[in-house]
Design a protein around this motif. Sequence first.
Motif, PDB file in Angstrom:
ATOM      1  N   ILE A 142       3.908 -57.297  -3.874  1.00 22.32           N
ATOM      2  CA  ILE A 142       4.025 -56.611  -5.169  1.00 22.32           C
ATOM      3  C   ILE A 142       5.450 -56.774  -5.704  1.00 22.32           C
ATOM      4  O   ILE A 142       6.418 -56.494  -4.981  1.00 22.32           O
ATOM      5  N   VAL A 143       5.562 -57.260  -6.919  1.00 23.72           N
ATOM      6  CA  VAL A 143       6.867 -57.366  -7.566  1.00 23.72           C
ATOM      7  C   VAL A 143       6.886 -56.382  -8.725  1.00 23.72           C
ATOM      8  O   VAL A 143       6.082 -56.490  -9.652  1.00 23.72           O
ATOM      9  N   ASP A 144       7.794 -55.434  -8.632  1.00 20.09           N
ATOM     10  CA  ASP A 144       7.917 -54.420  -9.684  1.00 20.09           C
ATOM     11  C   ASP A 144       9.299 -54.543 -10.318  1.00 20.09           C
ATOM     12  O   ASP A 144      10.298 -54.121  -9.728  1.00 20.09           O
ATOM     13  N   LEU A 145       9.355 -55.143 -11.486  1.00 16.64           N
ATOM     14  CA  LEU A 145      10.649 -55.364 -12.144  1.00 16.64           C
ATOM     15  C   LEU A 145      11.262 -54.049 -12.607  1.00 16.64           C
ATOM     16  O   LEU A 145      12.459 -53.826 -12.458  1.00 16.64           O
ATOM     17  N   GLU A 146      10.429 -53.186 -13.150  1.00 10.47           N
ATOM     18  CA  GLU A 146      10.914 -51.875 -13.616  1.00 10.47           C
ATOM     19  C   GLU A 146      11.688 -51.162 -12.493  1.00 10.47           C
ATOM     20  O   GLU A 146      12.811 -50.727 -12.673  1.00 10.47           O
ATOM     21  N   ALA A 147      11.059 -51.126 -11.311  1.00 11.27           N
ATOM     22  CA  ALA A 147      11.681 -50.433 -10.171  1.00 11.27           C
ATOM     23  C   ALA A 147      12.633 -51.329  -9.393  1.00 11.27           C
ATOM     24  O   ALA A 147      13.331 -50.881  -8.483  1.00 11.27           O
ATOM     25  N   GLN A 148      12.650 -52.622  -9.726  1.00 10.43           N
ATOM     26  CA  GLN A 148      13.473 -53.613  -9.028  1.00 10.43           C
ATOM     27  C   GLN A 148      13.161 -53.679  -7.531  1.00 10.43           C
ATOM     28  O   GLN A 148      14.052 -53.657  -6.692  1.00 10.43           O
ATOM     29  N   THR A 149      11.883 -53.772  -7.231  1.00  8.49           N
ATOM     30  CA  THR A 149      11.493 -53.853  -5.831  1.00  8.49           C
ATOM     31  C   THR A 149      10.456 -54.949  -5.584  1.00  8.49           C
ATOM     32  O   THR A 149       9.666 -55.282  -6.463  1.00  8.49           O
ATOM     33  N   VAL A 150      10.514 -55.485  -4.361  1.00 12.16           N
ATOM     34  CA  VAL A 150       9.442 -56.348  -3.864  1.00 12.16           C
ATOM     35  C   VAL A 150       8.845 -55.625  -2.671  1.00 12.16           C
ATOM     36  O   VAL A 150       9.586 -55.145  -1.805  1.00 12.16           O
TER      37      VAL A 150
END
Lengths: 201, 468
Positions: A142-150
């Motif tokens: 999962i790549v979440d740009l908003e949260a800046q997490t992989v």
Amino acid sequence: MEKFEKLTGIAAPLPLVNIDTDMIIPKQFLKTIKRSGLGVNLFDEMRYDRDGNEVPDFVLNKPQYRQAQIIVAGDNFGCGSSREHAPWALKDFGIKAVISTSFADIFFNNCFKNGILPIVLPQEAVDVLMKDSEKGSNARMIVDLEAQTVTSSDGEVFHFEVDSFKKHCLLNGLDDIGLTMEKAAAIDTFEAQASQARPWV
Amino acid sequence: MSPKTLYDKIWDAHVVHEAEDGTCLLYIDRHLVHEVTSPQAFEGLRMTGRKVRAPDKTIAVPDHNVPTTPGRENPDQMPEESRIQVAALDQNARDFGIHYYPVSDIRQGIVHIVGPEQGWTLPGMTVVCGDSHTATHGAFGALAHGIGTSEVEHVLATQTLIQKKSKNMKVEITGKLRPGVTAKDITLSVIGATGTAGGTGYVIEYCGEAIRDLSMEGRMTVCNMAIEGGARAGLIAPDEKTFAYVNGRPHAPKGAQWEAAMTWWKTLRSDDDAHWDKVVTLKGEDISPVVTWGTSPEDVLPITGVVPAPEDFKGGKVEAARRSLDYMGLTPGQKLTDIEIDTVFIGSCTNGRIEDLRAAAEIVKGKKIKVKRAMVVPGSGLVRAQAEEEGLADIFKEAGFEWRLAGCSMCLAMNPDQLAPGERCAATSNRNFEGRQGYKGRTHLMSPAMAAAAALTGHLTDVRRITG
Ligand code: SF4
């Protein structure tokens, strides 16, 4: 430009360092005057033999990776030429994010202009995600740009840094040129001053 | 005022707008355009109804695709797709009213050779081009770097670029070079020392006695390959040699403007106590004539060396080296001078200028080549004309070289000049990537003199053994 939405996808491992733009899209495909249609030639010389048959061992030819949306790669991904055909080919294939310890500068910038997120993580994190990507289509990252997490398929979370302006543009699908055009007055002023200070330019 | 580097000074003079997070809008003084990375950008302008903001600062020349054989003005000589790209550039140059050097113009050539030759590139400027070797122009103390096609469109439309400032790296080459060692050996040795990612995030300033001693053409060779070390740009502070080179060029300032320009240009040097984020120092005396053995420009060794083994490396490079050796068809422990060559390519924006041709001609004069094919491709029509006038063309032809018209040619093999699978080339260009010079072609990078030496012997050769 398309907005970058939270992504849950298959990641393909490419554990090579210095993957250059000639590997990503060989020059014979630079003769196009369009941006689209380059996906079939992504990694062409690794992906096909001379007669155009698929090389079965190449990761993106394996059934479990044909739908990959993420690439996990070795150091210095995208080094070499400035050709934007490299991100165009990745995007056309369906790749939305690339994870590595480092990227070449021009390629890195070109990704953002095309809605692709290049993610820089420390070696240990890339090692974990590389292993995770070897699980093929059984695993989803999962790549979440908003949260800046992989997030790995095991639920391990890695935080990454991203330039705030680039993040804003990517999340909102903003077109740089339009944004800059709004500053036309500032450019006019600069030009007027510069033509006084450096009239020879 | 706090001390500044040369990069700081040029940067500061071009900031149009700075956002709170440090993202800047940087004004661009010169925009160079070629046929491969621009069609989609012009197309974008058409689709949005935008114009080129500063056509007088935009210069276009076809170089990557063009054939380098006689009669090339005839479009039938080009493969269909190349012809379309060149025709698109012709059309775009006309429609948008930008400066243009078509294939039929003697001033046509590789964009990074034409810019300086015509005096478009001047100290203190910002220069961009949709091509990574734009770093070449840094030799003049200009901030010059490659951009992608979206950025080409951005510069066409706004004459600015959205940028964040890079860090400052100083690369100092102290002392004198030994005989047989050239600018190419410096720039390859720096990459060998720092790696192809060593410069990522930096703008490099090259300095030190060995850099000062180089001619302008040598300095262009050094800066050209800054990108191969991962840097955004490479710079060399302008000095009397720079001013002498620029003076009198068609687009250089004249009269009172020249005086005004000189006043500013003379301030373009890093202050003594400027801050550097990273410093790399090499001794000029320690640099040897070098060649590359692998498929990354960092795979550099002195010509007196042997092919390394994958185990000589660490981390991901072990696997990369194994792959390189396999691709290159080399065995660890093999002497570099035992590697046989069947093709020699002298040209490109790294080493396609008149001094490069002189250096190669000096080696081959009165001798014959022992390779299957050798070609010299001058970097511009003017370089070609001068080489003919100086008798260099005859020297090459008598030795068995093909004497070509100007273009990128076998540097990236987008035109018909390509290696066949398995063919091995001694090249003066800048990239030895897999497939760069043709599918399964094998490339060894080196200086013009070294490439000339290899042409004469048929294997990689220490040029000092020929010159004595
Ligand atoms: S000569 Fe080679 S490196 Fe230089 S601009 Fe042409 S293709 Fe690029």
